[in-house]
Design a protein around this motif. Structure first.
Motif, PDB file in Angstrom:
ATOM      1  N   ARG A   1       2.850   0.087   4.616  1.00 25.96           N
ATOM      2  CA  ARG A   1       1.885  -0.945   4.987  1.00 25.96           C
ATOM      3  C   ARG A   1       1.759  -2.001   3.891  1.00 25.96           C
TER       4      ARG A   1
ATOM      5  N   GLU B   1      -7.591   2.585  -2.572  1.00 29.41           N
ATOM      6  CA  GLU B   1      -6.332   2.182  -1.956  1.00 29.41           C
ATOM      7  C   GLU B   1      -5.336   1.908  -3.079  1.00 29.41           C
TER       8      GLU B   1
ATOM      9  N   ALA C   1       7.526  -2.649   6.613  1.00 29.08           N
ATOM     10  CA  ALA C   1       6.932  -2.164   7.872  1.00 29.08           C
ATOM     11  C   ALA C   1       7.920  -1.288   8.639  1.00 29.08           C
TER      12      ALA C   1
ATOM     13  N   SER D   1       0.842  -1.194   0.000  1.00 31.89           N
ATOM     14  CA  SER D   1       0.000   0.000   0.000  1.00 31.89           C
ATOM     15  C   SER D   1       0.877   1.243   0.000  1.00 31.89           C
TER      16      SER D   1
ATOM     17  N   MET E   1      -0.782  -4.858   2.728  1.00 26.16           N
ATOM     18  CA  MET E   1      -2.192  -5.185   2.921  1.00 26.16           C
ATOM     19  C   MET E   1      -2.373  -6.671   3.200  1.00 26.16           C
TER      20      MET E   1
END
Length: 142
Positions: free
Chosen positions: A132, A109, A127, A75, A134
């Motif tokens: 992020r 998104e 991370a 994302s 998903m």
């Protein structure tokens, strides 16, 4: 955080894409993202669908060569350099990207579907860099 991608190997013949999309539609399976790569004689249709196990079964049952593969959905904000930053995080972690294609969910998104050489390492590196990844439920229900 792994997403199941369905790959279908198709001859480069008229109507093959219509066949696959028709089978999926007839079985109530929605396409979330896709990519087609071709050579002279055949192509690989890569799909993210809302029911990957069912898609693999019905496409295989129709005599098509089908394979399920794990991928991730990264994302990213719609900002210049966002993808480059994510790729630098993966590169710095020594993680290769075999291929990638765009995904846009109903909630707008922005994401990229990526086949990576080390799933856990990629998820951790992204991370740690504030990016992020998903989860599958998010992608399938989009």
């Amino acid at each position: 955080m792994r997403i199941k991608q369905i790959s279908v190997f198709l001859e480069n013949k008229a109507g093959r894409l219509a066949l696959v999309t028709g089978i999926l539609s007839d079985n109530g399976i929605s396409i979330r993202a896709l990519s087609i790569a071709d050579t002279t004689n055949f192509g690989i249709l890569r799909l993210i669908v809302d029911a990957p196990e069912k898609a693999e079964k019905v496409l295989g049952g129709a005599g098509l060569a089908v394979k399920a593969t794990d991928v991730i959905a990264i994302s990213l904000p719609d900002e210049t350099g966002a993808l480059g930053g994510a790729m630098k995080l993966l590169d710095n972690a020594g993680i290769g990207v075999s291929y990638m294609y765009a995904y846009l969910g109903k909630e707008k998104e922005n994401a990229f579907i990526a086949k990576v050489s080390d799933f856990d390492g990629a998820i951790r590196a992204l991370a740690d860099g504030g990016i992020r990844v998903m989860d599958s439920d998010e992608v399938y229900r989009a």
